[in-house]
Design a protein around this motif. Structure first.
Motif, PDB file in Angstrom:
ATOM      1  N   GLY A  44     -14.822  -5.592  -5.974  1.00 58.92           N
ATOM      2  CA  GLY A  44     -14.882  -4.141  -6.159  1.00 58.92           C
ATOM      3  C   GLY A  44     -14.641  -3.381  -4.873  1.00 58.92           C
ATOM      4  O   GLY A  44     -13.829  -2.450  -4.829  1.00 58.92           O
ATOM      5  N   ILE A  45     -15.311  -3.758  -3.806  1.00 57.86           N
ATOM      6  CA  ILE A  45     -15.153  -3.071  -2.524  1.00 57.86           C
ATOM      7  C   ILE A  45     -13.909  -3.562  -1.797  1.00 57.86           C
ATOM      8  O   ILE A  45     -13.223  -2.781  -1.135  1.00 57.86           O
ATOM      9  CB  ILE A  45     -16.424  -3.242  -1.668  1.00 57.86           C
ATOM     10  CG1 ILE A  45     -17.584  -2.513  -2.352  1.00 57.86           C
ATOM     11  CG2 ILE A  45     -16.211  -2.724  -0.253  1.00 57.86           C
ATOM     12  CD1 ILE A  45     -18.912  -2.676  -1.695  1.00 57.86           C
ATOM     13  N   ASN A  46     -13.587  -4.850  -1.929  1.00 54.53           N
ATOM     14  CA  ASN A  46     -12.390  -5.382  -1.263  1.00 54.53           C
ATOM     15  C   ASN A  46     -11.113  -4.710  -1.744  1.00 54.53           C
ATOM     16  O   ASN A  46     -10.153  -4.595  -0.984  1.00 54.53           O
ATOM     17  CB  ASN A  46     -12.285  -6.890  -1.455  1.00 54.53           C
ATOM     18  CG  ASN A  46     -13.231  -7.636  -0.554  1.00 54.53           C
ATOM     19  OD1 ASN A  46     -13.527  -7.200   0.548  1.00 54.53           O
ATOM     20  ND2 ASN A  46     -13.721  -8.764  -1.026  1.00 54.53           N
ATOM     21  N   ASN A  47     -11.076  -4.272  -2.991  1.00 52.65           N
ATOM     22  CA  ASN A  47      -9.895  -3.584  -3.499  1.00 52.65           C
ATOM     23  C   ASN A  47      -9.648  -2.257  -2.788  1.00 52.65           C
ATOM     24  O   ASN A  47      -8.522  -1.785  -2.728  1.00 52.65           O
ATOM     25  CB  ASN A  47     -10.012  -3.343  -5.006  1.00 52.65           C
ATOM     26  CG  ASN A  47      -9.890  -4.629  -5.791  1.00 52.65           C
ATOM     27  OD1 ASN A  47      -9.330  -5.607  -5.329  1.00 52.65           O
ATOM     28  ND2 ASN A  47     -10.440  -4.621  -6.996  1.00 52.65           N
ATOM     29  N   TYR A  48     -10.707  -1.644  -2.256  1.00 48.59           N
ATOM     30  CA  TYR A  48     -10.591  -0.372  -1.547  1.00 48.59           C
ATOM     31  C   TYR A  48     -10.575  -0.544  -0.026  1.00 48.59           C
ATOM     32  O   TYR A  48     -10.459   0.432   0.694  1.00 48.59           O
ATOM     33  CB  TYR A  48     -11.733   0.560  -1.941  1.00 48.59           C
ATOM     34  CG  TYR A  48     -11.674   0.981  -3.385  1.00 48.59           C
ATOM     35  CD1 TYR A  48     -10.768   1.944  -3.803  1.00 48.59           C
ATOM     36  CD2 TYR A  48     -12.511   0.400  -4.330  1.00 48.59           C
ATOM     37  CE1 TYR A  48     -10.694   2.330  -5.137  1.00 48.59           C
ATOM     38  CE2 TYR A  48     -12.451   0.776  -5.662  1.00 48.59           C
ATOM     39  CZ  TYR A  48     -11.543   1.734  -6.059  1.00 48.59           C
ATOM     40  OH  TYR A  48     -11.468   2.115  -7.374  1.00 48.59           O
ATOM     41  N   THR A  49     -10.710  -1.765   0.452  1.00 50.13           N
ATOM     42  CA  THR A  49     -10.690  -2.042   1.884  1.00 50.13           C
ATOM     43  C   THR A  49      -9.242  -2.258   2.319  1.00 50.13           C
ATOM     44  O   THR A  49      -8.578  -3.166   1.831  1.00 50.13           O
ATOM     45  CB  THR A  49     -11.529  -3.291   2.216  1.00 50.13           C
ATOM     46  OG1 THR A  49     -12.864  -3.097   1.747  1.00 50.13           O
ATOM     47  CG2 THR A  49     -11.550  -3.545   3.709  1.00 50.13           C
TER      48      THR A  49
END
Length: 98
Positions: A44-49
């Motif tokens: 979830g967060i890696n997609n926005y990193t």
């Protein structure tokens, strides 16, 4: 010509010596931090990193979502603790979210 050491050595010790002699520890720390971030934050967060960079003891994380950046800013200290625990040593002392 280098002197050959015929003693039986542990591979782990040999690799540690190689890393120390060739000053590769900082580069390995950067890789470990990126891997720890990906593992701890999940998809979830890696997609926005978009970028992760370690300079000295500061981790710079570039995010494509301002809402996520704001949300993560509330838990910076917890993230630092989790990253250092995952890596096994104190590498990150500060996180800058961009």
């Amino acid at each position: 010509m280098a002197k050959r050491n015929n003693d039986i050595l542990n591979l782990q010790d040999v690799l540690k010596d190689f890393v120390n002699e060739n000053n590769l520890e900082k580069g390995l720390d950067k890789v470990q931090v990126r891997n720890a971030w990906a593992k701890l934050m999940g998809n979830g967060i890696n997609n926005y990193t978009t970028a992760i960079e370690l300079k000295n003891d500061t981790l710079y994380v570039q995010l494509s979502s301002s809402a996520l950046r704001e949300e993560l800013s509330y838990g910076k200290q917890k993230i630092i603790e989790l990253l250092n625990e995952e890596i096994g040593k104190e590498i990150v002392n500060k996180i800058v979210l961009r």
